[in-house]
Scaffold this motif. Structure first.
Motif, PDB file in Angstrom:
ATOM      1  N   ALA A 134       1.024  -5.846   1.705  1.00 57.49           N
ATOM      2  CA  ALA A 134      -0.262  -6.949   2.095  1.00 57.49           C
ATOM      3  C   ALA A 134      -0.069  -8.112   1.116  1.00 57.49           C
ATOM      4  O   ALA A 134      -0.077  -8.636   1.304  1.00 57.49           O
TER       5      ALA A 134
ATOM      6  N   ALA B 238      -5.772 -15.577   8.459  1.00 58.60           N
ATOM      7  CA  ALA B 238      -6.255 -14.359   9.651  1.00 58.60           C
ATOM      8  C   ALA B 238      -6.267 -13.208   9.220  1.00 58.60           C
ATOM      9  O   ALA B 238      -6.417 -12.901   8.197  1.00 58.60           O
ATOM     10  N   ASN B 239      -6.892 -12.320   9.758  1.00 60.72           N
ATOM     11  CA  ASN B 239      -7.119 -11.151   9.525  1.00 60.72           C
ATOM     12  C   ASN B 239      -5.897 -10.254   9.216  1.00 60.72           C
ATOM     13  O   ASN B 239      -5.207 -10.529   9.803  1.00 60.72           O
TER      14      ASN B 239
ATOM     15  N   HIS C 256     -14.048 -16.056   6.594  1.00 65.80           N
ATOM     16  CA  HIS C 256     -13.577 -17.120   7.811  1.00 65.80           C
ATOM     17  C   HIS C 256     -14.598 -17.978   7.701  1.00 65.80           C
ATOM     18  O   HIS C 256     -13.946 -18.802   9.079  1.00 65.80           O
TER      19      HIS C 256
ATOM     20  N   GLN D  21     -15.779  -6.240   0.645  1.00 69.91           N
ATOM     21  CA  GLN D  21     -16.055  -6.815   1.977  1.00 69.91           C
ATOM     22  C   GLN D  21     -17.279  -5.813   2.057  1.00 69.91           C
ATOM     23  O   GLN D  21     -17.782  -6.066   3.286  1.00 69.91           O
TER      24      GLN D  21
ATOM     25  N   SER E 284      -3.990 -10.790   6.567  1.00 71.21           N
ATOM     26  CA  SER E 284      -3.435 -11.477   5.626  1.00 71.21           C
ATOM     27  C   SER E 284      -3.024 -11.544   4.247  1.00 71.21           C
ATOM     28  O   SER E 284      -2.539 -11.726   3.306  1.00 71.21           O
ATOM     29  N   GLY E 285      -4.271 -10.489   3.861  1.00 69.90           N
ATOM     30  CA  GLY E 285      -4.316 -10.218   2.332  1.00 69.90           C
ATOM     31  C   GLY E 285      -5.277 -10.504   1.313  1.00 69.90           C
ATOM     32  O   GLY E 285      -5.263 -10.053  -0.118  1.00 69.90           O
ATOM     33  N   LYS E 286      -6.192 -11.214   1.781  1.00 68.18           N
ATOM     34  CA  LYS E 286      -7.428 -11.742   0.781  1.00 68.18           C
ATOM     35  C   LYS E 286      -8.040 -11.086   0.598  1.00 68.18           C
ATOM     36  O   LYS E 286      -8.325 -10.709  -0.768  1.00 68.18           O
ATOM     37  N   SER E 287      -8.110  -9.285   0.937  1.00 71.06           N
ATOM     38  CA  SER E 287      -9.111  -8.533   0.020  1.00 71.06           C
ATOM     39  C   SER E 287      -8.508  -7.898  -0.423  1.00 71.06           C
ATOM     40  O   SER E 287      -8.707  -7.422  -1.899  1.00 71.06           O
ATOM     41  N   THR E 288      -7.594  -7.651  -0.335  1.00 77.03           N
ATOM     42  CA  THR E 288      -6.116  -6.672  -1.160  1.00 77.03           C
ATOM     43  C   THR E 288      -6.046  -7.782  -2.650  1.00 77.03           C
ATOM     44  O   THR E 288      -6.276  -7.437  -3.893  1.00 77.03           O
TER      45      THR E 288
ATOM     46  N   TYR F 264       0.861  -1.351   0.008  1.00 75.46           N
ATOM     47  CA  TYR F 264      -0.692   0.318  -0.096  1.00 75.46           C
ATOM     48  C   TYR F 264       0.741   1.580  -0.344  1.00 75.46           C
ATOM     49  O   TYR F 264       1.950   0.925   0.463  1.00 75.46           O
TER      50      TYR F 264
ATOM     51  N   THR G  16       2.581  -0.344   4.318  1.00 75.22           N
ATOM     52  CA  THR G  16       2.909  -1.214   4.226  1.00 75.22           C
ATOM     53  C   THR G  16       2.917  -2.828   3.298  1.00 75.22           C
ATOM     54  O   THR G  16       1.938  -2.871   2.172  1.00 75.22           O
TER      55      THR G  16
HETATM   56  N1  ATP Z   1      -5.952   1.336   2.371  1.00 82.16           N
HETATM   57  C1  ATP Z   1      -4.882   0.893   2.946  1.00 82.16           C
HETATM   58  N2  ATP Z   1      -3.108   1.950   3.332  1.00 82.16           N
HETATM   59  C2  ATP Z   1      -2.702   0.242   4.017  1.00 82.16           C
HETATM   60  N3  ATP Z   1      -2.281  -0.938   4.201  1.00 82.16           N
HETATM   61  C3  ATP Z   1      -3.729  -0.956   4.122  1.00 82.16           C
HETATM   62  C4  ATP Z   1      -4.787  -0.704   2.808  1.00 82.16           C
HETATM   63  N4  ATP Z   1      -5.855  -1.528   3.452  1.00 82.16           N
HETATM   64  C5  ATP Z   1      -5.424  -3.035   3.781  1.00 82.16           C
HETATM   65  N5  ATP Z   1      -4.258  -2.493   4.539  1.00 82.16           N
HETATM   66  C6  ATP Z   1      -2.960  -3.631   4.675  1.00 82.16           C
HETATM   67  O1  ATP Z   1      -3.194  -4.481   4.572  1.00 82.16           O
HETATM   68  C7  ATP Z   1      -2.874  -6.138   4.809  1.00 82.16           C
HETATM   69  C8  ATP Z   1      -3.934  -7.047   4.009  1.00 82.16           C
HETATM   70  O2  ATP Z   1      -5.045  -6.517   4.081  1.00 82.16           O
HETATM   71  P1  ATP Z   1      -6.780  -6.742   3.308  1.00 82.16           P
HETATM   72  O3  ATP Z   1      -7.563  -6.043   3.220  1.00 82.16           O
HETATM   73  O4  ATP Z   1      -6.422  -7.415   2.561  1.00 82.16           O
HETATM   74  O5  ATP Z   1      -6.814  -8.102   4.753  1.00 82.16           O
HETATM   75  P2  ATP Z   1      -7.871  -9.047   4.910  1.00 82.16           P
HETATM   76  O6  ATP Z   1      -7.057 -10.427   4.841  1.00 82.16           O
HETATM   77  O7  ATP Z   1      -8.702  -9.031   4.042  1.00 82.16           O
HETATM   78  O8  ATP Z   1      -8.063  -9.127   5.860  1.00 82.16           O
HETATM   79  P3  ATP Z   1     -10.289  -9.461   6.786  1.00 82.16           P
HETATM   80  O9  ATP Z   1      -9.945 -11.054   6.994  1.00 82.16           O
HETATM   81  O10 ATP Z   1     -10.099  -8.522   8.436  1.00 82.16           O
HETATM   82  O11 ATP Z   1     -10.817  -8.904   5.843  1.00 82.16           O
HETATM   83  C9  ATP Z   1      -3.215  -5.678   6.056  1.00 82.16           C
HETATM   84  O12 ATP Z   1      -1.586  -4.998   7.483  1.00 82.16           O
HETATM   85  C10 ATP Z   1      -3.548  -3.952   6.218  1.00 82.16           C
HETATM   86  O13 ATP Z   1      -3.389  -3.584   7.248  1.00 82.16           O
END
Ligand code: ATP
Ligand code: MG
Lengths: 330, 261, 244
Positions: C19, C38-39, C192, C85, C41-45, C13, C17
């Motif tokens: 990701a 886990a939360n 999850h 999400q 872990s980068g799924k949404s990314t 990001y 960060t």
């Molecule tokens: N807009 C952003 N700017 C900076 N860092 C971000 C941003 N969005 C997410 N992150 C970081 O990127 C990493 C991955 O985030 P992501 O949203 O992909 O997680 P996730 O697996 O979807 O989690 P969750 O299960 O909580 O949805 C995390 O460490 C988060 O802090």
């Protein structure tokens, strides 16, 4: 500095409606031609942001007053002038309709004062120039502060102009202008500061967003329209200032004398207007024309007036409730 | 402008009376506004009968008076600021309602009266049509697609962001923080960043669903004006012109007073 | 045939960060792939990258055999539906019905066809009763369902779903699982809800700190208590017997 409907005359409101409508149409046409829908969502969300951010009122240390982020400049920085202008149109319309800030008739004036100046003048000619000359966050800071002040001052100047042309205030123009410009200088400085801080924050996190909109070149057509209106505004402003300074206590009398403001058609003096009133009053009811014109006559008029008003309004209320009932039953 | 106004009011979103088309209300309100401001600066009671319009619509659409009153209070200061100078600079004295006062006071009173007539009318119109009613009207008026889309997106996200902002502010204030210009960057900045990334997601959601520059596809039936509507408009316009041309309060009052006494 | 091929993707990001870190996998046509982790872990990314909302720093994303260019991206977006999400990001219009109709209308269908599609999408997701409600008045789960209806009305070939079952009550969750199970579509589900993965997915990818820890058939790794714990997860409830 939202102009309220009560502060503008139909003529002034109409003129600025036309001007703003033209600018809006032009901006939309230019955007449509460029066929770039990439920033549509950004436009909507940022306009909502400006709205929301204006609800955060920062206290200004040592003064007890508060300020918030200014809209037009911030939008221009992220969206470019045309999109920012359209976003301002939407913001001002919502403010007029939902918050009674401004009004239906005054919307044109407000769009011109708060949309045209920051987006098409202050942003391209002050913010861009300054932030290009001075590197880094310093450039953003001074650009935002100075452009914000300039935009607000220009807007405030036109508020004075519109109010005076509408024949609302008896305040000597020089004083009115000085007051408005000083107040808006201060507001501009605070808004500019807050805007600059927010932009610098974003710049430090995502430098990409800002450079993108800067390189977007503006269209010839739009430039021409802006130039025309800037020139017109300058000329109106110049003439206006000239009259303002040449008639220290004359305010709109002098404007009326020179430009002949047509919308103030009713006579000036109260006795005069009373006689007109009496005339109107008796014309449809000739029987009354022979009443003696004593001092009690005015009292009589007043009593009649009050009774008549109450009756009219009561009928309106009753009709409203009646129709509601009927509508509900259907 | 208060945050709570945005979502506490019933004005926000619900269109209440399908009886009037928003377009018609908008048009009549516009004519009404012009009628009010066209009275000159020393007119007072003569324009009072115009209040019949907001009262009629207001009682018809059951708009909360308190809500409107609160909104009016927030914008009144600017009008007072502009008008309050009149009594000081326009000091010609004259008789008014049997007392001697300066013309400045009369024009100030007139200004406030105009304000009191116009603002509720606009707010009531919005309450009777609703935000999305207005957006639809905007679309049916032939506004450019860019602007229509803008209105719809604004209507959708304004509330969301207002709530987000509210939470940020509350979170800060609850933990004893102060909000000053100096930390403007730290409060608005993150919010702004979040808006930027949200707009990117919205953009891709738009794209996924084939967005081509037109968010709202207008329908033909929304443009249609019924006979009802036409009668409504004509009646009011006639009424406004009557009030503008004749001195209605005195006319009606005389009639009544003349009959009774 | 491969629908998506992800090769050595890295993403950070703007604030630094990290990701995603050198991540590769493929999505095959017709399969339902679960992504767990886990939360943070980068799924949404990852889903955002696949959708082209973010662009990778390294590596490439291949859709149906072609690298995502501007044109290919347009095609891909037309054929793919994504559920974010936060469903607020994809409900734009004043009523649910209109919002669901937005996609079909953009496809240039006639009003009758649009109505047909919208009504069937609303029926599938079980929210016919909400058709005339404003999005901001819906509960969290209802918003998710409305957003899903918007996707279904587009009849996409591929679905990318980010936590579709979060905030749903057991009945809606079960219905959603049934809908997903019934579709012949390719689907990628970041979640999850490992029990849903057990139920509908053929394959699962486990993510940890922006990399793929494991990629294999369901149930497979999902039964490995220690491995799951090392990724910050637990084995699905249906595999444990709570009261033992
Ligand atoms: N807009 C952003 N700017 C900076 N860092 C971000 C941003 N969005 C997410 N992150 C970081 O990127 C990493 C991955 O985030 P992501 O949203 O992909 O997680 P996730 O697996 O979807 O989690 P969750 O299960 O909580 O949805 C995390 O460490 C988060 O802090
Ligand atoms: Mg996530």
């Amino acid at each position: 500095m939202h102009m309220a409907d009560a502060l503008v005359s139909p003529a002034v409101g109409g003129v600025f409606w036309v001007v703003s409508a033209y600018l809006t149409a032009k901006s939309s046409a230019v955007l449509k031609k460029s066929d770039d829908t990439g920033k549509t969502a950004l436009m909507g969300v940022l306009a909502a942001f400006v709205f929301a951010s204006q609800m955060i009122n920062f206290s200004i240390p040592g003064t007890g007053s508060s300020g918030h982020i200014g809209g037009g400049l911030l939008l221009s920085i992220f969206l470019g002038p045309e999109r920012a202008f359209l976003s301002m149109v939407s913001i001002l319309a919502v403010q007029a309709f939902f918050f009674a800030d401004g009004g239906l008739l005054a919307l044109g004036c407000n769009i011109f004062n708060m949309g045209f100046f920051p987006c098409f003048i202050a942003y391209p000619f002050i913010y861009i120039k300054l932030s290009e000359r001075i590197d880094g966050t310093k450039g953003i800071f001074w650009g935002a502060v100075i452009a914000s002040i300039a935009g607000l001052i220009m807007g405030a100047f036109f508020v004075v102009l519109q109010t005076a042309f509408s024949g609302i205030t008896s305040l000597p123009l020089n004083m009115f202008m000085l007051l408005m410009l000083l107040i808006h200088f201060a507001i501009g400085a605070v808004e500019g500061f807050a805007t600059a801080m927010a932009v610098i924050y974003v710049y430090s996190k995502m430098p990409g967003v800002l450079t993108e909109s800067k390189t977007e070149n503006r269209h010839k057509e739009m430039k021409r329209a802006v130039a025309v209106f800037a020139l017109l505004a300058l000329m109106t402003g110049g003439l206006f200032s000239f009259y303002a300074s040449s008639s220290p206590d004359g305010l709109e009398w002098s404007i009326e004398g020179v430009a002949g403001t047509a919308e103030i058609e009713a006579p000036r003096s109260l006795p005069h207007s009373f006689s007109a009133l009496i005339h109107e009053r008796f014309a449809p009811l000739p029987d009354y024309a022979f009443k003696n014109k004593a001092a009690s006559e005015n009292m009589g008029t007043t009593v009649s007036g009050v009774v008549g008003s109450i009756i009219t309004l009561a009928i309106a209320l009753a009709l409203g409730m009646f129709f509601r009932k009927r509508n509900g039953r259907q | 402008m208060r945050l709570k106004d945005l979502y506490r009011t019933e004005i926000y979103d619900e269109s209440r009376g399908p009886f009037f088309s928003p377009l018609v209300l908008l048009a009549v309100t516009f004519v009404y506004t012009v009628a009010v401001v066209s009275f000159d600066r020393y007119q007072t009671f003569r324009m009072l009968p115009l209040a019949a319009y907001p009262i009629f619509i207001g009682s018809f659409a059951r708009v909360s008076g308190r809500d409107i009153f609160r909104k009016m209070l927030t914008v009144l200061p600017f009008v007072i600021f502009i008008g309050i100078w009149n009594p000081f600079f326009d000091t010609t004295r004259t008789e008014y309602l049997g007392i001697m006062i300066s013309m400045g006071w009369i024009s100030f009173f007139s200004l406030i009266l105009k304000f009191l007539l116009i603002v509720p009318a606009t707010l009531i119109m919005v309450a009777a049509t609703g935000f999305d009613g207005l957006c639809r009207t905007a679309a049916s008026l032939g506004l450019p697609d860019v602007l229509v889309t803008q209105f719809f997106l604004l209507q959708r996200y304004i509330r969301l962001l207002a709530e987000e902002t509210h939470n940020i502010v509350r979170a800060r204030v609850f933990r004893g923080g102060k909000i000053t210009v100096a930390n403007a960057g730290n409060i608005c900045g993150p919010l702004l960043l979040r808006c930027l990334s949200r707009s990117e997601r919205i953009h891709s959601a738009l794209m996924c669903r084939g967005f081509g520059g037109q968010l709202y596809h207008k329908h033909r039936r929304e443009n249609r004006i019924s006979v009802h509507d036409l009668i409504f408009v004509l009646t009011w316009v006639l009424f406004f012109s009557m009030v503008r041309i004749f001195d209605m309060p005195v006319l009606i009052g005389d009639l009544i007073v003349g009959c009774v006494f | 045939m491969k629908v998506f091929e992800i090769e050595n993707i890295c993403y950070s990001y703007p604030d630094g960060t990290k990701a995603l870190n050198d991540l590769s996998f493929s999505v095959y046509e017709g399969e339902i792939l679960g992504i767990a982790g886990a939360n943070g872990s980068g799924k949404s990314t990852l889903l955002m990258l696949m959708m082209g909302c973010l662009s990778p720093l390294h590596g490439k994303i291949i859709y149906e055999g072609e690298k995502l260019s501007k044109q290919k991206l347009m095609i891909m977006r037309r054929e793919t539906g994504i559920l974010f999400q936060d469903p607020d990001d994809q409900l734009f219009l004043p009523t649910v019905w209109e919002d669901v109709a937005f996609g079909p209308r953009n496809l240039g269908l006639t009003e009758e066809e649009v109505a047909l599609r919208v009504n069937s999408a609303l029926r599938d997701t079980g929210i016919e009763a909400l058709a005339n409600k404003a999005p901001w008045k819906l509960s969290g789960g209802e918003k998710t369902l409305a957003a899903l209806a918007g996707l279904f009305a587009m009849r996409p070939k591929t679905l990318l779903l980010d936590e579709p079952t979060s905030g749903l009550d057991p009945k809606s969750r079960r219905e959603l699982i049934n809908i997903i199970g019934r579709t012949k579509n390719t689907a990628v589900i970041a979640t999850h809800d490992l029990d849903m993965v057990m139920d509908v997915c053929q394959r699962v990818v486990i993510m940890k700190n922006g990399t793929i820890e494991s990629d294999g058939k369901v149930p497979g790794v999902l039964t490995d208590r220690e491995f799951m714990a090392s990724c910050g997860l637990e084995i699905p409830l249906s595999l444990t017997s709570r009261f033992s």
